[in-house]
Design an enzyme around this catalytic site. Structure first.
Site, PDB file in Angstrom:
ATOM      1  N   CYS A   5       0.808  -1.236   0.000  1.00  0.00           N
ATOM      2  CA  CYS A   5       0.000   0.000   0.000  1.00  0.00           C
ATOM      3  C   CYS A   5       0.834   1.277   0.000  1.00  0.00           C
ATOM      4  CB  CYS A   5      -0.935  -0.018   1.194  1.00  0.00           C
ATOM      5  SG  CYS A   5      -1.903  -1.531   1.281  1.00  0.00           S
ATOM      6  N   HIS A  35      -2.753   8.395   5.478  1.00  0.00           N
ATOM      7  CA  HIS A  35      -3.084   7.102   4.867  1.00  0.00           C
ATOM      8  C   HIS A  35      -4.531   6.754   5.220  1.00  0.00           C
ATOM      9  CE1 HIS A  35      -2.174   3.333   2.969  1.00  0.00           C
ATOM     10  NE2 HIS A  35      -2.458   2.635   4.048  1.00  0.00           N
ATOM     11  N   HIS A  83      -9.649   2.395  -0.638  1.00  0.00           N
ATOM     12  CA  HIS A  83      -8.215   2.124  -0.549  1.00  0.00           C
ATOM     13  C   HIS A  83      -7.786   1.543  -1.887  1.00  0.00           C
ATOM     14  CE1 HIS A  83      -4.296   1.299   0.583  1.00  0.00           C
ATOM     15  NE2 HIS A  83      -4.469   0.620   1.715  1.00  0.00           N
TER      16      HIS A  83
END
Lengths: 391, 361
Positions: free
Chosen positions: A151, A284, A318
């Protein structure tokens, strides 16, 4: 001596919009374009943030990540007024997760059952390495790397580009990340129990996990001498990158946040600025229990309780390997337009998190902003983006 | 930038000593691996035997890891130990891993779970181990490395690109030392794909100087270098330059060319244009197998030769083009080695190694 690395082009495609104008409109209206999965059959009903339409010119059968990347690359090149790259040393550094794996269920099911399978999926995989493909398409002759740091891939790709440019390996770099919504990670994140059955709520007290999304975010990063030579003006620049490992766990962030803290202080030090000079942080902020607790705590420690902070994952989901690229582009765009949107999904303060994201569209003042990424594997990455006359 | 330590695991064993032994002994036939879906029922593979690893300490600590991660942790740990640098725990150490295919075996295991039990019943442990950067994650936690960690993937030149990036990170002070490595794993599916796309040498013998027609034999393993800027007692050599897609120093005289030919391209004749008949040529892929990241192993052979001032004869010397091959093992004066890679577009990579510290730039 400080090296000036300019941001001369931005491109973004996600559920929040195709292009920055669309995206900023969505942000301004707090639109959350999530819905059920339409891209593959599944019995599960976790909502996702899909890109609704891939323009025909960009459609590549079975290579959706590449399609998304190409859309964002073309937008960034157009924004950078780069129609002809000949004569420039161009690098390509892109993050991804899905495009790096031969995870085609149909191919594998056929192979398992029959002991043979058509090579179509394999050919697509071998042809579709993101950085290799795009470097060849735009005839870039500089370094090319596909970053697969889960990620944080997109943020790390931008950080790698910064290193290349500072070392004069190239004049400009196409950097960022891209990922499609794919069946395999959808099942994988479900198996980990971190998919939200509703819409994600980053940093909220009642957060129940993340929503998966897809998209691509790409920047053209350029040496000042190169931009000046071709008469390209910009007031955006990339000034710092920090990356540190947790050395802790494959999927959980280190509870004390030492790796994230260290990556932030490294990025700020490279930028040559103090935390107080940062106008906002695009966090994030996935909406999972562990990530938001650790990240919110570290951001407060480093920047103080008055920090303006948001997560844009409430608008995009995401997007995994694309997240760092998209969020860097959003961060730069916010500096340019002077506002950040509501941190979508946040309603109730979590008393365990000593920081509250912005609850309304907020004007920002200041020349610097930070974008962070935390990843599976314990990668933490942060970049500092600036706006102004001279870095 | 200097090579301060080397660690490896490959079909001939663990550690740089195993690599040196293999270089000295020469070619050995690989094992035949059962391939039930293959027409032949078996295929030759340069396979790593983790059960043969003598020191089980690390393997116990990472028992949940898959084979790719285990190979990486063992090789990275060996590279640190091989450097004999005493206080690495107090230094800023980073990791860059290059891999062509990543944890594909674990990915297919995860797909098995989806196909067998449905979308909602797949294994979370298998999924988290299937992520490309799982290997580096295991390495960082097992070896307590808290610097920058990166996994990169390309089908060609990923290791050379990692070296290029390592140099910038060290120059820019992002870390004091860097573990830069390569890893890939054999699996039944990729074995099948290789048979469909390429020609396999049934007897396991890669002939790296034939160029066309070519034969590959799958290999697997991991190799890590510990890189730094300072000269240390156990340092191997200097990495003077790493070029990708182009070699501006192609005309430079060196003492040996090592080529990454291993049968993984349909036609490897492109190497011929890089080979000066005055310069002895070597290739060591028959020792570790065909791997898109095999350049790391060839580079390690070069580093060993510079350190030991010993040349190692090529393990398979079929030579239809009459090349000037390194045909004997023995003492030699070696000052510089060029390691050359080739991709399917005819582009080349080149890494220049020089003896000692004199040639760094």
């Amino acid at each position: 001596m400080k090296t000036n690395i300019l941001i001369t082009g931005l491109g973004a495609v996600s559920a929040a919009g195709n292009g920055l104008d669309d995206t900023l409109d969505s942000f301004g209206l707090t639109e959350r374009n999530a819905g059920p999965v339409t891209l593959f059959p599944t019995a599960m009903d976790y909502p996702v943030f899909e890109v609704k339409r891939i323009p025909e010119a960009y459609y590549h059968e079975g290579m959706r990540t590449l399609s998304l990347a190409l859309i964002a690359v073309d937008q960034a090149l157009e924004d950078a007024a780069l129609r002809n790259l000949s004569g420039y040393r161009v690098g390509v550094c892109l993050g991804t997760t899905v495009a790096s794996q031969l995870n085609d269920l149909q191919f594998y099911a056929a192979y398992r059952q029959q002991g043979s399978a058509p090579m179509t999926a394999v050919d697509r995989f071998l042809k579709g390495n993101l950085a290799e493909y795009i470097a060849r398409r735009i005839k870039a002759r500089g370094p090319a790397l596909t970053i697969v740091n889960a990620c944080s891939s997109g943020t790390d790709a931008i950080g790698v580009a910064l290193s290349w440019l500072k070392s004069d390996l190239c004049d400009m770099v196409i950097a960022g990340g891209a990922d499609e919504l794919n069946h395999i990670p959808y099942c994988g994140f479900s198996s980990l129990g971190i998919l939200n059955p509703g819409l994600c709520a980053p940093f909220d007290r009642d957060r129940k996990g993340l929503n998966l999304g897809e998209g691509a975010g790409v920047m053209v990063l350029e040496q000042e001498t190169s931009a000046r030579k071709r008469g390209k003006a910009t007031d955006l620049f990339l000034s710092g990158y920090g990356s540190m490992s947790d050395a802790y766990h494959l999927t959980a962030p280190r509870p004390d946040g030492a790796g994230l803290r260290s990556s932030l202080t490294t990025a700020l030090a490279e930028a040559g600025i103090e935390p107080g000079e940062v106008a906002f942080v695009n966090a994030h902020g996935t909406g999972t229990q562990d990530n938001d607790l650790v990240e919110g705590t570290v951001l407060k420690d480093v920047f103080g309780a008055e920090l303006k902070m948001l997560s844009t994952k409430g608008y995009t989901g995401h997007t995994l390997g694309a997240a760092g690229g998209l969020e860097a582009v959003f961060t730069a765009a916010a500096l340019r337009v002077g506002w950040i949107p509501v941190s979508a999904g946040f309603v109730n303060r979590d008393e365990a998190i000593p920081l509250v994201p912005v609850r309304e569209k907020s004007a920002i003042s200041g020349a610097y902003a930070v974008s962070t990424s935390l990843a599976f594997g314990g990668n933490n990455a942060a970049i500092v983006i600036g706006r102004g006359g001279q870095p | 930038m200097k090579i301060l330590g080397i660690g490896t695991i490959f079909s001939r064993g663990v550690g740089v000593g195993a690599l040196e032994d293999a270089l000295a002994v020469g070619w050995r036939a690989p094992v035949q691996v059962e391939a039930p879906r293959s027409e032949q029922g078996a295929r030759p593979v340069y396979l790593v035997d983790l059960d043969a690893v003598p020191d089980r300490t690390l393997l116990k600590r990472i028992r949940r890891a898959d084979k790719l991660s285990k190979m990486c942790v063992l090789a990275a740990s060996d590279a640190l130990a091989d450097s004999r640098i005493a206080d690495l725990g107090n230094k800023r150490v980073g990791i860059i891993l290059a891999t062509a295919f990543g944890a594909h075996v674990t990915t297919f295991d995860f797909l098995d779970g989806i196909l067998d039990f449905g979308d909602a019943q797949a294994s979370p442990t298998t999924f988290s181990n299937s992520v490309h950067n799982a290997a580096v994650s295991y390495a960082s936690s097992a070896l307590n490395i808290q610097g920058p960690t990166l996994t990169v993937t390309q089908f060609r030149f990923s290791f050379q690109s990692a070296l290029q990036l390592a140099r910038t990170w060290l120059d820019q002070g992002r870390c004091d030392y860097l573990l830069v490595g390569a890893a890939d794993q054999y699996g039944d599916v990729l074995g099948y794909v290789a048979e469909q796309k390429l020609t396999t040498a049934g007897n396991g013998r890669i002939k790296p100087f034939v160029f066309n027609p070519v034969c590959q034999v799958p290999g697997e393993g991991s190799l890590f270098f510990l890189l730094g800027r300072e000269q240390t007692e156990n340092a191997y050599c200097t990495v003077r330059a790493a070029y990708v897609n182009d070699d501006p120093d192609q005309a430079e005289m060196v003492d040996m060319n090592i080529i990454d030919a291993d049968g993984m391209l349909p036609d490897e004749s492109g190497y011929l244009s890089s080979l000066d008949p005055r310069i002895p040529t070597a290739a060591y892929s028959p020792l570790f197998g065909s791997m898109l990241v095999g350049g790391a192993f060839n580079l390690a052979a070069g580093a060993l030769m510079l350190k030991k001032q010993t040349r190692f004869a090529v393990p398979v010397a079929d030579n239809p083009h009459g090349l000037n091959l390194v045909s004997e093992t023995g003492p030699a004066v070696i000052g510089a080695i060029r390691s050359i890679g080739l991709n399917c577009f005819g582009e080349k990579s080149a890494v220049y190694l020089t003896e000692g510290i004199r040639h760094d730039r």
